[in-house]
Design an enzyme around this catalytic site. Structure first.
Site, mmCIF file in Angstrom:
data_model
loop_
_atom_site.group_PDB
_atom_site.id
_atom_site.type_symbol
_atom_site.label_atom_id
_atom_site.label_comp_id
_atom_site.label_asym_id
_atom_site.label_seq_id
_atom_site.Cartn_x
_atom_site.Cartn_y
_atom_site.Cartn_z
ATOM 1 N N CYS A 58 -0.829 2.678 9.092
ATOM 2 C CA CYS A 58 -1.202 1.954 7.882
ATOM 3 C C CYS A 58 -2.096 0.758 8.184
ATOM 4 C CB CYS A 58 0.047 1.497 7.131
ATOM 5 S SG CYS A 58 1.158 0.480 8.114
ATOM 6 N N GLY A 96 9.559 5.839 4.150
ATOM 7 C CA GLY A 96 10.325 5.910 2.921
ATOM 8 C C GLY A 96 11.819 5.864 3.177
#
Length: 426
Positions: free
Chosen positions: A50, A192
């Site tokens: 990311c 997640g």
């Protein structure tokens, strides 16, 4: 070791630029194979997280063609537009960068723990694609080993700096207690699940999306962490009406929530959305809508050292320097391995020449003589090799090279007889 790399990261580029050069796992595999074949590199590895995308190249191809040009080629991007956002490093500078990166010293969340797993996964993926070579393997294995050593012996920061924990802190700062807060986590990958578990521990009511089919298999309930309610991915938009917190962290190259998906919807008055994906999951235009607070990955930290101890950081750098020096010695030694092999062979042949008369006088079968000769030859090779390999631990790379050259010349002479080169070339 002839290594080159190009990288774009949070220190020079916002998420809007980083997402242009991000890769899904499948995209990374295709890109590495294409680079390997089209540019004839010895090895190549893509690290895409990311916060960064890095292309690592080993071999001369990385000298002839910039890895940046390779990256733009496989991405289909005009290389004249984004060069200012990249940093190119070679050899020692590249090694230092990778070692510091792997233990979190170059992360936006200083000292974070997730990056070492991402580096390891990138190496495994590179192997699976058949794009690794000895240089890539040894370099990344050494970086991972160095990072493990740092993590096990030095406390760089006073608190866990993972993205999950930082997300939790942001939510608590904005909302106070998370007990009973209705949260929707879109994406059931590693990120997640980490965040979902953290929210459950805080007493939040967590729902998590799950696709009906995952990598060709039927849905698996075990992917959803304990304490979470499973929601089919296709129902994610309907779930927004009851969710005060929405966190999206998928590996999809497409938006999980478009602006048009929520126009006219009645949503909770107090709501915070976190977009932890690169490329972004949530349509950036949603953040411009009234009543919305949308935070992306760059919102979690300013990249400062925070509570990091200067003493701890210095100790970490010392550990990395030791591992980098060992890596340099390994590569220097590797270059001299043919010399070591040549010396051991010459020494073994000399021993056999000296024993040839004695061997002829033995009153045993020819097969027994041949077997004994093989054993003596092997023993001589191993004995000399053990001594030479031992020198690696006591000599600098420069002295090692000088020593090997001198030993080769000495081994090629019949010094006990005439002092002239061995007529047999041994």
């Amino acid at each position: 070791m002839n290594i080159s790399m190009i990288g774009i990261d949070h220190s020079r580029a916002s998420v809007a630029y980083r997402e242009l050069f991000s890769f899904t796992r499948a995209q990374a595999a295709a890109a590495m194979k294409r680079i390997r074949d089209e540019f004839a590199v010895d090895g190549c590895l893509l690290l895409s997280t990311c916060n960064r995308t890095e292309l690592w190249i080993s071999g001369e191809a990385g000298r002839r063609i910039s890895p940046y040009d390779m990256l733009c080629e496989v991405k289909g991007i005009d290389k004249s537009q984004y060069g200012a956002y990249f940093v190119e490093r070679r050899d020692g500078e590249a090694v230092d960068h990778l070692f510091q990166l792997s233990c979190g010293l170059a992360s936006r969340l200083f000292g974070e723990d997730q990056i070492i797993s991402q580096v390891r996964e990138a190496l495994v993926h590179c192997r699976e694609c058949g794009c690794d070579d000895m240089v890539i393997e040894k370099l990344f294995q050494s970086a991972i080993a160095a990072a493990k050593k740092v993590k096990s012996t030095v406390r760089i920061t006073a608190a866990d700096q993972s993205t999950a924990v930082s997300s939790l802190e942001l939510l608590k700062n904005r909302m106070g207690s998370l007990k009973g807060v209705r949260c929707l986590v879109i994406g059931n990958g590693q990120m997640g699940r980490l965040i979902a578990n953290a929210l459950v521990d805080q007493g939040a009511c967590v729902s998590m999306t799950l696709r009906k089919r995952i990598h060709g298999r039927e849905e698996q309930g075990s992917i959803v962490p304990e304490g979470c309610r499973m929601v089919p991915y296709e129902d994610r938009i309907a779930e927004l009406t009851d969710s005060q917190v929405v966190i999206s962290a998928t590996l999809s190259p497409h938006y999980t929530i478009h602006k048009t998906d929520i126009e006219g919807m009645k949503l909770p008055e107090q709501r915070i959305w976190l977009d932890l994906a690169v490329p972004r999951d949530i349509d950036p235009r949603i953040g411009e809508m009234e009543g919305f607070h949308v935070y992306d990955i760059d919102s979690l930290s300013d990249g400062s050292m925070g509570t990091a101890s200067e003493t701890a950081v210095r100790r970490a750098l010392e550990i990395l320097e030791d591992h980098a020096a060992e890596l340099e010695r390994w590569f220097a030694f590797r270059e001299e391995v043919p010399q070591v092999k040549k010396i051991t062979e010459l020494a073994a042949e000399d021993v056999m020449d000296r024993l040839s008369g004695t061997m002829r006088e033995l009153t045993v079968s020819d097969d027994a003589v041949a077997e004994l000769s093989d054993s003596i030859y092997t023993a001589a090779e191993k004995s000399v090799g053990k001594i030479l390999y031992g020198l690696r631990e006591t000599l600098t790379p420069e002295l090692w090279e000088v020593c090997m050259d001198a030993l080769v010349r000495a081994a090629q002479k019949d010094t006990l007889k005439t002092g002239s080169p061995n007529p047999a070339g041994r």
